[in-house]
Design an enzyme around this catalytic site. Sequence first.
Site, PDB file in Angstrom:
ATOM      1  N   GLU A   1       8.413  -1.777   2.679  1.00 56.01           N
ATOM      2  CA  GLU A   1       9.380  -3.745   3.607  1.00 56.01           C
ATOM      3  C   GLU A   1      10.634  -3.230   3.966  1.00 56.01           C
ATOM      4  OE1 GLU A   1       6.135  -7.115   2.230  1.00 56.01           O
ATOM      5  OE2 GLU A   1       8.254  -7.054   1.104  1.00 56.01           O
TER       6      GLU A   1
HETATM    7  C1  TNX Z   1       4.775  -8.220  -0.657  1.00 53.21           C
HETATM    8  S1  TNX Z   1       4.322  -5.805  -1.965  1.00 53.21           S
HETATM    9  C2  TNX Z   1       5.729  -7.056  -1.034  1.00 53.21           C
HETATM   10  C3  TNX Z   1       6.861  -8.374  -1.750  1.00 53.21           C
HETATM   11  C4  TNX Z   1       6.291 -10.428  -2.023  1.00 53.21           C
HETATM   12  C5  TNX Z   1       4.441  -9.503  -2.172  1.00 53.21           C
HETATM   13  C6  TNX Z   1       3.444 -11.101  -1.967  1.00 53.21           C
HETATM   14  C7  TNX Z   1       5.181  -5.828  -2.235  1.00 53.21           C
HETATM   15  C8  TNX Z   1       5.647  -4.086  -2.260  1.00 53.21           C
HETATM   16  N1  TNX Z   1       6.222  -6.988  -1.533  1.00 53.21           N
HETATM   17  O1  TNX Z   1       7.283  -8.860  -1.512  1.00 53.21           O
HETATM   18  O2  TNX Z   1       6.278 -10.672  -3.062  1.00 53.21           O
HETATM   19  O3  TNX Z   1       4.218  -8.898  -0.887  1.00 53.21           O
HETATM   20  O4  TNX Z   1       1.909 -11.379  -2.445  1.00 53.21           O
END
Ligand code: TNX
Length: 476
Positions: free
Chosen positions: A288
């Site tokens: 992300e």
């Molecule tokens: C996505 S999954 C994220 C996290 C959040 C999560 C909540 C991922 C690699 N990153 O930063 O906590 O969704 O479900």
Amino acid sequence: MEKLFTIFRVSERTVQLGDVIPRPASVRPVTDATFPIVSGTAVSAPPELERVSAHLGLPRAADGAIRLTLDRELPAEGYRLEITADGVTLAGGAPSGVFWGVQTLRQLGPVLPGGVIEDHPRYPYRGAMLDLARHFFTPDEVKAHIDLLIQFKINHLHLHLTDDQGWRLEIPGWPRLTEVGGGPGTGVDGVGPGFLTCAEYADLVAYAADRFVTVVPEIDMPGHVNTVQVAYPELTADGQPVAPRTDAEVGYSSLVAGKEETYAFVEAVLKTVADLTPGPYLHIGGDECMATPPGDYRAFLERVLPIPAAHGKSVIGWHEIAAVDLPENAIVQFWRIEESDEAVARAAASGRRVIVSPADRTYLDMKYDAGSPIGLDWAGHLTVERAYDWDPAERLPGVGEEAILGVEAPLWSETLRSVDDVRYLTFPRLPAVAEVAWSPRGGRDWASFRERLAAFGPRWTAAGINFHRTPEIDWH
Ligand code: TNX
């Protein structure tokens, strides 16, 4: 002994040899014979298995009725359990195999049904993740969590140690990381403070290792670093301090690829974590990174991905890292809800292994249904049946059985405030994912799983485990 078996035997129903989660590879019952474990039943074990036999909590004797042995012909982590009216022989391909066999015994006991179980895992990596960054859990709480995970033969605990809202591991030379990122007011809503000292982390890793669980530490970068930049403003683009954040947004913070200070920080942190971690993996996040321009993301990862190998570790990253050229031993963790991913397929085709964690099947932080009091729902609702009824090798085109290192169920903690919350989301979905990761594909079936799972209702109730009494299961 009391602790071991009273937890597990509270119902008066007759236990069948196959009443085990995850379902064993092969079960051959022998009608009528049983072997009751009573106080005074003794265990015999060679010196290499003393550690394992200690987990049975039974007295030791040279001619104990429960015999633990090693049989190097058996598969890694595999075991053979033979129960007759006279006693029990449990052989493992390695001490870990005997340990997993002990977990099977615990589910069957104390009156063991006669027969033979031969069992081994489908995948070597069977993981659970706990997010300590959005909400901290103490070492004792994490240990108690490990005690519950091992019953389902989970052998990796991934700790998400850092994120925008908190930094949970002491790093010598960088004291403000935990002063600022582990202090009061950290975590989502500012209500999840705390951090692990190096000594506490090492003790936790040793506790896990004694239960054949490998801790996989994650330091998330280059995104998810707001707390780092609050602590050390020299790591922001303009050197200006940023404000602490306790909301649950993602994708707004980034380390700066073009600054040398960035790499001094990353080197110091990864060296500390590598030195404290005997296990083979370092997870560097990589997810992300919406605030990192694509060229910077590439430049950053090209410098950082080789660092774990320099400390003797294999690097793991969330699957966004598959956008760059990966070092040979790099492992990619797929987490999205999409049914295909070209970059992950390319990584698999070039020999990289994949950990499969699709959010719509394995994310324990998703709500069960609209009525769940806690949890998120961006990946939809995750019923127990959805967590169970899928196959890792059929999820992503180009990512077949050989490319898969294993399966992991992450638990993000934005909505968690207590251990009861952890357990509510973990049970009973973690046992479903554990069976996906352990049992042979052909041996799995939802109707059988829901029946076997029903028997855990009274056990968890007796043990004070706050599980979700989903209406999908006819709880005993
Ligand atoms: C996505 S999954 C994220 C996290 C959040 C999560 C909540 C991922 C690699 N990153 O930063 O906590 O969704 O479900």
